[in-house]
Design a protein around this motif. Sequence first.
Motif, mmCIF file in Angstrom:
data_model
loop_
_atom_site.group_PDB
_atom_site.id
_atom_site.type_symbol
_atom_site.label_atom_id
_atom_site.label_comp_id
_atom_site.label_asym_id
_atom_site.label_seq_id
_atom_site.Cartn_x
_atom_site.Cartn_y
_atom_site.Cartn_z
ATOM 1 N N ARG A 215 -8.508 41.518 -20.574
ATOM 2 C CA ARG A 215 -7.117 41.879 -20.858
ATOM 3 C C ARG A 215 -7.045 43.178 -21.655
ATOM 4 N NH1 ARG A 215 -3.172 38.218 -20.110
ATOM 5 N NH2 ARG A 215 -3.925 36.304 -19.138
ATOM 6 N N ASP A 220 -6.673 38.828 -26.164
ATOM 7 C CA ASP A 220 -6.539 38.546 -24.734
ATOM 8 C C ASP A 220 -5.087 38.488 -24.267
ATOM 9 O OD1 ASP A 220 -9.291 38.529 -24.367
ATOM 10 O OD2 ASP A 220 -9.440 36.417 -24.926
ATOM 11 N N CYS A 221 -4.302 39.468 -24.718
ATOM 12 C CA CYS A 221 -2.914 39.607 -24.252
ATOM 13 C C CYS A 221 -2.826 40.823 -23.319
ATOM 14 C CB CYS A 221 -1.971 39.815 -25.435
ATOM 15 S SG CYS A 221 -1.909 38.369 -26.506
ATOM 16 N N ASN A 224 -4.372 42.293 -16.912
ATOM 17 C CA ASN A 224 -5.792 42.349 -16.592
ATOM 18 C C ASN A 224 -6.223 43.784 -16.329
ATOM 19 O OD1 ASN A 224 -7.577 40.127 -16.588
ATOM 20 N ND2 ASN A 224 -6.342 39.167 -14.999
#
Length: 426
Positions: A215, A220-221, A224
């Motif tokens: 990300r 992990d925000c 992708n």
Amino acid sequence: MKILIIGSGGREHAMAWKVAQSPRLTKLYIAPGNAGTASCGENVVLDLEDHSAIIRFCKEKQIDLVLIGPEGPLAAGLADSLSAAGIRCFGPRKAAAQIEASKVFAKNFMARYRIPTARYATFNQFEKAVHYLQSIDYPIVIKASGLAAGKGVVLPESLDEAKATLESMLVNKIFGDAGDEVVIEERLIGEEVSLMAFTDGETVVPMLAAQDHKRLLDADCGPNTGGMGAYAPAPIFTADLMNEAIEKILKPAINGLRFEGAAFVGVLYAGLILTLRPAQGRASNELRVLEFNCRFGDPETQAVLPLLETDLLDIAEACVNATLNQFDIRWKDGASVCVVLASKGYPEKAESGKIVSFEALPEDVFCFHAGTKTESGRVITAGGRVFGLTVASNSIESAIEAAYSNIRNVSFEGMQYRRDIARRAL
Ligand code: AMP
Ligand code: GLY
């Protein structure tokens, strides 16, 4: 040895950097390379789709071995063309590269050899795919079967979004032929591990396990990406898990391909997920394959190769000569961290053409170039992922600290990067 490396990303700079340390190297060419690979060898302009031009170049320069970085040329059969012309090549032939180039092939292959993966179904008709969606009651992932530059995997949050995704791939053909067929598979939850392995088609030797950060943003925000950073070795990947991966995934895959007449020579990359399995009241981890790639991963390779003790040319030659079983591959102690420095707008629409300024970096900090080129003697940005700032150190803590404290030595307008690469290893 005279060597040609095909490709132009951070992976290829890391490969070129490692190959350049080999005492056996006499001359290194990189096609097309980038501003960073130019310091390891000579960049050359070759049309990668013109196999006869590449063969002519190899004959003229008496190239002993070609190392192919990206999946595109492998899927297009460059290794087949080179071999047919008597030129040795580290990288699988087209038939074996299918394991990445066709997700439908890969899933059916895994089913044939009972390699653990998510349950799935494949479709080439929109109506049938929608009908199937209505018949299942678990969260899913939709994947275009063919190569889609890392954009072909969608994790829909609702039935409507899933239908729209299927329509865009199967009806509106947003990925062209690559979306003629799709895989619908169960969405798995767990930590991901990238396990790359050297193979000569028969023997398979895993590298250190790595973790990528897909990300764009911290924690992990965000969307992708191709990967915003990596580290190795991954502490979560214990010796037991490594053995399980070798026995249940790597060996069956390599043997299966060979049995099917598609012996795989090069790097097999298994994208793994560690899911929780309820076992007699106690939860335990279970490994499953999310994807196979037919090449070194990027940015994982930038983190892994600095820890490789053995000469990469010796390994590549052992793979090509099918003598990997007599070969000992050694790794350095410690850990390595690679932080990707990306352009503004990446991954949607990355800026380019920005001038890069560098301060001197300590000897043990490597600034692998990904999207750069040289123009009028200056390095300018030329892509979404611009650099992989990489440090190998005696611990993951010191590698993180050294990588982040050296970022200030590299700058270009709009530079963005994650602040939490490798934190989850602590
Ligand atoms: P792939 O190219 O198939 O590896 O997919 C790219 C990314 O999508 C993976 O690294 C995962 O983060 C995610 N992904 C793919 N398949 C699944 C799945 N079955 N369950 C959950 N996430 C997935
Ligand atoms: N880092 C993911 C890949 O190389 O496909």
